[in-house]
Design an enzyme around this catalytic site. Structure first.
Site, PDB file in Angstrom:
ATOM      1  N   THR A 181       0.810  -1.214   0.000  1.00 16.98           N
ATOM      2  CA  THR A 181       0.000   0.000   0.000  1.00 16.98           C
ATOM      3  C   THR A 181       0.844   1.264   0.000  1.00 16.98           C
ATOM      4  O   THR A 181       1.965   1.281   0.529  1.00 16.98           O
ATOM      5  CB  THR A 181      -0.909   0.037   1.250  1.00 16.98           C
ATOM      6  N   TYR A 207      -2.099   0.528   9.906  1.00 22.50           N
ATOM      7  CA  TYR A 207      -2.294  -0.169   8.636  1.00 22.50           C
ATOM      8  C   TYR A 207      -1.025  -0.074   7.785  1.00 22.50           C
ATOM      9  O   TYR A 207      -0.480  -1.084   7.321  1.00 22.50           O
ATOM     10  CB  TYR A 207      -3.492   0.424   7.889  1.00 22.50           C
TER      11      TYR A 207
END
Length: 344
Positions: free
Chosen positions: A117, A142
């Site tokens: 990501t 995250y």
């Protein structure tokens, strides 16, 4: 040989499974169905229900199938949720990636494509598209959990006959151009998904979190990439590894961004519908602007995006959302018929 797709019942994973089958590959899907759907798995794929961290199940999957590559999509992706429940994210995204990598190496499988990501970058100092060499400064658990997984894969590749490609996604959106799959998660937090739901009266409106970012209209800017272009990058990564390519980390994006307000205006224009827009404070962990420099993927993976068009992304997302609505109506009618039959 076959390709194992973890999380293959989810949004990106199901697109990947279809794309692999379209390319003539055999596909094995492993998914615990916590957010994915069994019906999203292509019928031609072999399906295993279970957790990617279950070492006994992984050993079974590898023993029962001639797998030469793993594509790892299983994971948790909601930034505010990661801030509220960080240990769950370190378990699901980091610890279980370690277990999967361990099982992959033990099975003698050399090729691994990892779903990473752009959250690993955090805020960048200006509007220049982000290079892979940019400072890695995740603003939330995250992003941290994905970065830690990247580091583990890098070290494993240095120590074993094992190579990987980690693709750092920017904002994935849209749906399969043939209408076979799309983003179906209930309560999904993707902006375009939320906006098309609002346009189709499935939501009361859209909340904007933060209007005071250092951007032209004060709302956050993101690089939106069509899911079909993203899975094509994975196919290219698989081919790269099979040709003997070295470990690689590369961005997947278009190199230009749109603000939250620009996205909402596009959804309203394409759908022909307006909806309420509510303004609120920033959310913890959100960055102001993240846009990709994907030169590395284009050059080393020979990847050429074909769907760099925000309106097309929105059109496919709207088409899939309408399909989901029709599916729900069909399921309701079937239930009503069953109940009517049972009454007699």
């Amino acid at each position: 040989m076959a390709v194992l797709v973890t999380g293959g019942a989810g949004y990106i994973g199901s697109h990947m499974a279809w794309a692999l089958l379209d390319a003539g590959e055999e596909v094995v899907v492993l998914d615990r169905l916590s957010t994915g759907f069994r019906w999203a798995v292509p019928p031609a794929a072999r399906f295993y229900l279970g957790d990617v961290g279950n070492m006994d199940l992984l050993a079974q999957v590898f023993a029962e199938n001639r797998i030469d590559a793993v594509m790892h999509f299983a994971g948790s992706i909601v930034v505010p949720q990661s801030v509220a429940h960080p240990l769950e994210y370190y378990d699901n995204n980091t610890s279980k990636t370690r277990l999967l990598a361990e099982a992959t190496i033990a099975a003698g499988i050399k090729h691994f494509v990892f779903s990473s990501t752009a959250a690993v970058y955090g805020d960048q100092p200006d509007d220049t598209p982000v290079l892979e060499s940019a400072p890695l400064q995740p603003k939330n658990p995250y992003g941290q959990s994905k970065l830690m997984a990247e580091i583990m894969l890098r070290d494993a590749a240095s120590a074993h006959d094992f190579r990987f490609v980690a693709l750092r996604y920017f904002n994935v959106a849209g749906a399969d151009l043939q209408g076979r799959t799309g983003l179906s998660t209930v309560g999904a937090t993707h902006l375009i998904k939320i906006a098309v739901e609002a346009a189709l009266a499935q939501r009361s409106g859209v909340d904007i979190f933060g209007t005071d970012y250092p951007t032209p209209d004060g709302t956050g800017i993101r690089d939106y990439i069509h899911v079909s272009d993203l899975v094509e990058a994975h196919l290219r990564a698989l081919s790269y590894l099979r040709r003997g390519g070295e470990a690689l980390i590369a961005n997947c994006g278009y190199g230009r961004g749109y603000s939250v307000l620009e996205v909402l205006q596009t959804v309203m224009r394409v759908s022909g519908e307006s909806f309420d827009v509510r303004y609120g404070p920033r959310r913890p962990g959100d960055a102001a602007s993240v846009v990709a420099n994907a030169t590395l993927a284009r050059r080393l993976l020979d990847w050429t995006p074909r769907h760099d068009d925000l309106e097309l992304i929105v059109q496919t997302a709207l088409a899939w959302e309408r399909h989901l609505m029709e599916r729900k109506i069909g399921d309701l009618r079937e239930l009503q018929q069953r109940l009517a039959t049972a009454a007699f």
